[in-house]
Design a protein around this motif. Structure first.
Motif, PDB file in Angstrom:
ATOM      1  N   GLU A  36      32.997  30.268  45.607  1.00 42.94           N
ATOM      2  CA  GLU A  36      34.259  29.803  46.177  1.00 42.94           C
ATOM      3  C   GLU A  36      34.009  28.884  47.368  1.00 42.94           C
TER       4      GLU A  36
ATOM      5  N   TYR B  96      33.614  25.056  46.591  1.00 41.09           N
ATOM      6  CA  TYR B  96      34.791  24.265  46.259  1.00 41.09           C
ATOM      7  C   TYR B  96      35.872  24.376  47.324  1.00 41.09           C
TER       8      TYR B  96
ATOM      9  N   TRP C 292      36.310  22.490  49.795  1.00 39.97           N
ATOM     10  CA  TRP C 292      36.809  21.164  50.150  1.00 39.97           C
ATOM     11  C   TRP C 292      38.015  20.770  49.307  1.00 39.97           C
ATOM     12  N   GLU C 293      38.127  21.323  48.089  1.00 37.00           N
ATOM     13  CA  GLU C 293      39.268  21.001  47.246  1.00 37.00           C
ATOM     14  C   GLU C 293      40.565  21.580  47.785  1.00 37.00           C
ATOM     15  N   MET C 294      40.455  22.652  48.550  1.00 38.55           N
ATOM     16  CA  MET C 294      41.649  23.316  49.062  1.00 38.55           C
ATOM     17  C   MET C 294      42.096  22.761  50.407  1.00 38.55           C
ATOM     18  N   ARG C 295      41.271  21.945  51.040  1.00 35.14           N
ATOM     19  CA  ARG C 295      41.628  21.388  52.338  1.00 35.14           C
ATOM     20  C   ARG C 295      42.718  20.343  52.175  1.00 35.14           C
TER      21      ARG C 295
ATOM     22  N   VAL D 188      44.701  16.787  52.917  1.00 32.10           N
ATOM     23  CA  VAL D 188      44.215  15.415  53.084  1.00 32.10           C
ATOM     24  C   VAL D 188      44.146  15.109  54.577  1.00 32.10           C
TER      25      VAL D 188
ATOM     26  N   GLN E 144      42.277   9.669  56.009  1.00 26.98           N
ATOM     27  CA  GLN E 144      42.471   9.239  54.633  1.00 26.98           C
ATOM     28  C   GLN E 144      43.900   8.750  54.410  1.00 26.98           C
TER      29      GLN E 144
END
Length: 103
Positions: free
Chosen positions: A3, A6, A8-11, A13, A17
């Protein structure tokens, strides 16, 4: 443990950016308005005139990532205007014969 890989996928934007996407949208507008003849330096000048604080290298990086390049000379979309054909004011009937007769 997987977990963590990954996470960074839940952070959400990042603000940077979001600002890059906003800047890129404006860069595309300026580039399209100029018919693609402006490079990163001139796009940066236009953005500074509008009150943006982004640096020249950031603008160049965003343009390169988006595939926006300056058109080189002679790459315009519009064909060049050709000058009108000049009339032959001498208009001799047999110009080649007249030249050979003098030699």
């Amino acid at each position: 443990m997987p977990e963590c890989l990954y996470a960074w996928e839940m952070r959400p934007v990042s603000a940077r950016q979001i600002d890059n996407e906003r800047l890129l949208c404006r860069i595309r507008q300026i580039h399209a308005d100029s018919q693609g003849i402006l490079d990163a330096t001139h796009v940066h000048e236009d953005l500074v005139d509008e009150g943006e604080t982004a640096g020249k290298n950031r603008i160049a990086r965003l343009m390169a990532a988006a595939g926006l390049q300056k058109k080189e000379r002679g790459q315009c979309d519009k064909p060049a205007l050709l000058p009108p054909i000049a009339l032959n004011l001498l208009n001799p009937p047999n110009f080649a014969v007249m030249i050979t007769s003098f030699s």
